[in-house]
Motif scaffolding. Structure first.
Motif, mmCIF file in Angstrom:
data_model
loop_
_atom_site.group_PDB
_atom_site.id
_atom_site.type_symbol
_atom_site.label_atom_id
_atom_site.label_comp_id
_atom_site.label_asym_id
_atom_site.label_seq_id
_atom_site.Cartn_x
_atom_site.Cartn_y
_atom_site.Cartn_z
ATOM 1 N N TYR A 63 0.812 -1.222 0.000
ATOM 2 C CA TYR A 63 0.000 0.000 0.000
ATOM 3 C C TYR A 63 0.839 1.263 0.000
ATOM 4 O O TYR A 63 1.962 1.281 0.485
ATOM 5 C CB TYR A 63 -0.877 0.048 1.258
ATOM 6 N N ILE A 64 0.228 2.309 -0.534
ATOM 7 C CA ILE A 64 0.670 3.661 -0.203
ATOM 8 C C ILE A 64 -0.340 4.181 0.810
ATOM 9 O O ILE A 64 -1.552 4.076 0.585
ATOM 10 C CB ILE A 64 0.714 4.566 -1.452
ATOM 11 N N ALA A 65 0.165 4.684 1.941
ATOM 12 C CA ALA A 65 -0.722 5.301 2.926
ATOM 13 C C ALA A 65 -0.837 6.781 2.584
ATOM 14 O O ALA A 65 0.170 7.484 2.514
ATOM 15 C CB ALA A 65 -0.158 5.125 4.334
ATOM 16 N N ALA A 66 -2.068 7.233 2.315
ATOM 17 C CA ALA A 66 -2.315 8.649 2.030
ATOM 18 C C ALA A 66 -2.884 9.276 3.297
ATOM 19 O O ALA A 66 -3.932 8.856 3.782
ATOM 20 C CB ALA A 66 -3.297 8.790 0.872
ATOM 21 N N VAL A 67 -2.161 10.260 3.832
ATOM 22 C CA VAL A 67 -2.538 10.855 5.119
ATOM 23 C C VAL A 67 -3.012 12.287 4.903
ATOM 24 O O VAL A 67 -2.283 13.112 4.343
ATOM 25 C CB VAL A 67 -1.339 10.853 6.094
ATOM 26 N N GLY A 113 -9.445 0.443 10.785
ATOM 27 C CA GLY A 113 -10.028 1.780 10.624
ATOM 28 C C GLY A 113 -9.545 2.530 9.396
ATOM 29 O O GLY A 113 -9.918 3.685 9.192
ATOM 30 N N ILE A 114 -8.685 1.882 8.565
ATOM 31 C CA ILE A 114 -8.145 2.554 7.378
ATOM 32 C C ILE A 114 -8.809 1.969 6.128
ATOM 33 O O ILE A 114 -8.581 0.797 5.787
ATOM 34 C CB ILE A 114 -6.618 2.367 7.295
ATOM 35 N N PRO A 115 -9.632 2.745 5.422
ATOM 36 C CA PRO A 115 -10.251 2.235 4.193
ATOM 37 C C PRO A 115 -9.192 1.979 3.122
ATOM 38 O O PRO A 115 -8.272 2.784 2.947
ATOM 39 C CB PRO A 115 -11.191 3.370 3.758
ATOM 40 N N VAL A 116 -9.316 0.846 2.425
ATOM 41 C CA VAL A 116 -8.421 0.517 1.319
ATOM 42 C C VAL A 116 -9.152 0.863 0.029
ATOM 43 O O VAL A 116 -10.193 0.284 -0.283
ATOM 44 C CB VAL A 116 -8.042 -0.975 1.342
ATOM 45 N N ASP A 155 -11.904 9.781 11.604
ATOM 46 C CA ASP A 155 -12.419 9.325 10.320
ATOM 47 C C ASP A 155 -11.770 10.076 9.158
ATOM 48 O O ASP A 155 -11.714 11.302 9.177
ATOM 49 C CB ASP A 155 -13.925 9.599 10.311
ATOM 50 N N GLY A 156 -11.305 9.350 8.167
ATOM 51 C CA GLY A 156 -10.793 9.997 6.952
ATOM 52 C C GLY A 156 -9.381 10.521 7.063
ATOM 53 O O GLY A 156 -8.935 11.273 6.208
ATOM 54 N N VAL A 157 -8.652 10.115 8.116
ATOM 55 C CA VAL A 157 -7.291 10.653 8.251
ATOM 56 C C VAL A 157 -6.287 9.872 7.405
ATOM 57 O O VAL A 157 -5.316 10.434 6.912
ATOM 58 C CB VAL A 157 -6.856 10.729 9.737
ATOM 59 N N VAL A 158 -6.524 8.569 7.213
ATOM 60 C CA VAL A 158 -5.598 7.758 6.404
ATOM 61 C C VAL A 158 -6.392 6.848 5.470
ATOM 62 O O VAL A 158 -7.423 6.285 5.872
ATOM 63 C CB VAL A 158 -4.706 6.839 7.280
#
Ligand code: RUQ
Ligand code: CUA
Length: 675
Positions: free
Chosen positions: A269-273, A380-383, A323-326
């Motif tokens: 993955y790339i984690a988008a923060v 808690g991280i949506p893929v 919510d929505g942070v990563v």
């Protein structure tokens, strides 16, 4: 492409890479280098900087395992300076003098040697501004600030709740934050658990560090992440400003034989923060107070003395509470670099084992988030769905893509570790435009400003891991090799090889005009507030406090004053506080005393440095200047007499008779500049 010979070749080569037996199997023959561009004389004239002339660019190359960094002029490839950061450095006494020791303090005590990976220039509005250079320590996670007026390390902060600070110290376009991410997931907080409980107990963290205020670097917040390896990062810019992107590998969460077990999944993955969202959540009280002890070390800009403080506690944010942070973007395959193009739209990943270079679209990413195009959710991280985010794939780019930089003219350049080449391709059409073989096994590559909003796209430096037959052999170990490539035209042209110190992972460069005129020439003696400064010939002293003896002295061409010391006793600890009272650019002195367990001090003009000396026995010990400063440098010496404990010899320090004239020059000695 599935059944093509090339695809079979890629699969075969990837397998070879996995086995780790061949690192440059596909390297072209060195003989072909000249045919790849200019005639030799032509290339030579492109890199020739005449004696006395200056280079066009400063470049800053990480020193890798040396813990330092070095400054090279481009296009000449001349080494201008090495700047010590995380390692003691005998060339200028960094980490040895009492004034600089504290910079190497950590919560584990003094760590006098570490491993650096990435240099990063401070930015304003997404463009390098010439204020500072940042660099990370990998083993004991830390981030350092180098002041580019002094070309010296002035601040270091440790990163708690982390192990392996590799995705670091990438900066936001306004330099508000630097990041550091755990390369190695560990129990956070640390705990005695079985290693095979990795999936359950090991975690990663992404750390945001405030950077814009010298002396006040601090941990703004951390984000607790699943236990993967977080490898590299880059900030968004333009439309993607406010986001940070990190690569992960080992999303398999293997804890043994990673070379095989962490290479199973097709995609990591790339984690988008969304770090502005993180700021809101922290401000809204959604972060937990979390432990963690870390050192913050800072050179006081007035006294030039480093101090260290230990701090405890950080704000820790969990994606489940914000919510929505990563979001995770699936990305093939064990990606290493993640690079954002100058427009801020494209997110390019270098999948070490991938057969394509995947490029994600920031616009599509936002839409996928809005449309909830999720595959699943991890802690808690949506893929996000790969197809919903991907902008394009560069086909048949070569083998082992690692890092990408940009020229600002719509082109991207990717380093290919296994096939030892730099590949130029076009943003938007994803077509390969050109290839340049490099020698050998290129890691990072660097274009001045090539990771910023406005690249100076004239040169590219390939930072190669293996040197082999490129230079005269120097035994089993060779200096690493960098290669300078002209990228101003349609085709890349190889200009120059030059050796580097240590292993430069990443590098940065800026036009020399940005830094040259601001470079400090000397510290003003009138502004030296070191409490042990001596500002004049007659200002020196020797004083005893119990078993501690403090000697204050000056150094000037070509003597120390005082120069003879008596009354020191065995069992004393002596502190030599030496001030170089020269007020002239580049006129340095040194100080070494016989019987010391380190060489001594190096004193730039206007500075005070302190050497701690424990005399090893009774006797008379010479001290001398170690920096050839004048025609009478060899005369720049003195003696320290050490008597038995309890001796009646009085404590005295004389001022040499030869040194009484101001300026300290003997008749007939040159006035200066002759070093
Ligand atoms: S790394 S060779 Cu330490 Cu940046 Cu990629
Ligand atoms: Cu001072 Cu040599």
């Amino acid at each position: 492409m599935q059944s093509s010979p090339f695809a079979r070749f890629l699969r075969g080569a990837a397998a070879v890479f996995l086995l780790g037996v061949v690192t440059f199997a596909c390297a072209p023959s060195p003989k072909s280098s000249l045919s790849q561009g200019l005639l030799a004389g032509d290339a030579a004239s492109r890199v020739y900087v005449a004696p006395g002339s200056y280079d066009e660019f400063y470049s800053f190359l990480s020193g890798g395992f040396s813990g330092q960094l070095s400054v090279y002029g481009l296009p000449s490839g001349r080494l201008l300076k090495m700047i010590p950061v995380f390692s003691q450095f005998p060339e200028n006494g960094y980490g040895y003098s009492e004034e600089t020791k504290a910079l190497l303090s950590t919560s584990f005590g003094s760590v006098p040697w570490d491993d650096t990976h990435h240099t990063e220039l401070s930015q304003t509005d997404g463009v390098p501004d010439g204020r500072w250079l940042f660099i990370n320590a990998n083993n004991t996670p830390r981030v350092a600030r180098i002041d580019l007026k002094r070309f010296e390390t002035t601040e270091i902060i440790q990163v708690p709740n982390a192990a392996g600070g590799h995705a670091s110290p990438f900066v936001t376009p306004d330099s508000k934050y630097l990041v550091s991410a755990t390369r190695f997931s560990v129990p956070i907080p640390q705990a005695d658990v079985p290693i095979d409980s990795y999936r359950k107990n090991f975690k990663g963290t992404l750390t945001f560090i405030t950077a814009n205020d010298p002396g006040r670097m601090d941990i703004a917040f951390q984000i607790m992440m699943p236990g993967y390896d977080y490898d590299l990062g880059h900030a968004g810019k333009g439309p993607s400003d406010g986001w940070f992107f990190f690569t992960t590998y080992n999303s398999e969460q293997a804890n043994t034989k990673l070379e095989v077990n962490a290479s199973q999944a097709d995609k990591d993955y790339i984690a988008a923060v969304d770090y502005r969202k993180a700021e809101q959540c922290v401000a809204g009280g959604k972060a937990k107070n979390f432990g963690g002890t870390y050192a913050h070390n800072y050179v006081d800009p007035i006294s030039q003395i480093a101090r260290s403080e230990l701090k405890t506690g950080v704000k820790m944010l969990s994606p489940t509470d914000c919510d929505g942070v990563v979001f995770y973007i699936p990305t093939p395959k064990s990606p290493h670099g993640v690079d954002i193009d100058p427009s801020g739209e494209y997110i390019v990943a270098g999948g070490k084992l991938a057969t394509v270079i995947p490029v994600h679209s920031f616009t599509k990413m936002q839409k996928a988030i809005a449309d909830k195009q999720f595959e699943k959710t991890i802690d808690g991280i949506p893929v996000l769905k790969y197809e919903a985010v991907i902008a394009g794939e560069v086909q048949k780019p070569g083998l082992g893509p690692l890092h990408t930089e940009f020229d600002g003219r719509g082109n991207a350049y990717t380093s290919m570790f296994i096939s030892s080449e730099v590949v130029k391709w076009k943003l938007g059409t994803w077509e390969v435009l050109d290839r340049m073989p490099v020698y050998y096994s290129v890691g990072h590559l660097m274009i001045p400003g090539g990771d910023t909003r406005k690249p100076w796209g004239k040169y590219l430096v390939a930072l190669n891991k293996i040197t082999k037959d490129r230079y005269l052999p120097t035994g089993p170990e060779m200096a690493r090799s960098a290669q300078l490539i002209d990228i101003s035209g349609d085709k890349m042209k190889m200009l120059l090889d030059f050796p580097t110190t240590g292993e430069p992972h990443y590098a940065q460069a800026v036009p020399a005009v940005l830094l040259k005129s601001a470079s400090l020439k000397f510290d003003k003696l009138s502004e030296n507030t070191n409490p042990n400064v001596t500002t004049s010939e007659s200002g020196g002293s020797i004083t005893r406090t119990g078993k501690r003896v403090d000697v204050k002295m000056i150094a000037i061409r070509s003597h120390f004053a005082p120069d003879n010391l008596e009354g020191i006793q065995l069992g004393d600890t002596v502190y030599f506080h030496v001030t170089n009272i020269e007020q002239d650019w580049n006129i340095g002195h040194g100080f070494a005393v016989f019987g010391a367990t380190t060489a001594g001090l190096i004193l730039p003009p206007g500075s005070t440095r302190t050497l701690k000396w424990v005399p090893p026995g009774v006797g008379v010990y010479p001290f001398y200047c170690t920096d050839f400063c004048s025609a009478l440098h060899q005369e720049m010496q003195g003696y320290a007499r050490v008597s038995a404990a309890g001796s009646a010899v009085p404590l005295t320090a004389n001022i040499s008779k030869a040194a009484t004239s101001q300026g300290g020059r003997l008749p007939g000695a040159p006035a200066g500049g002759s070093r």
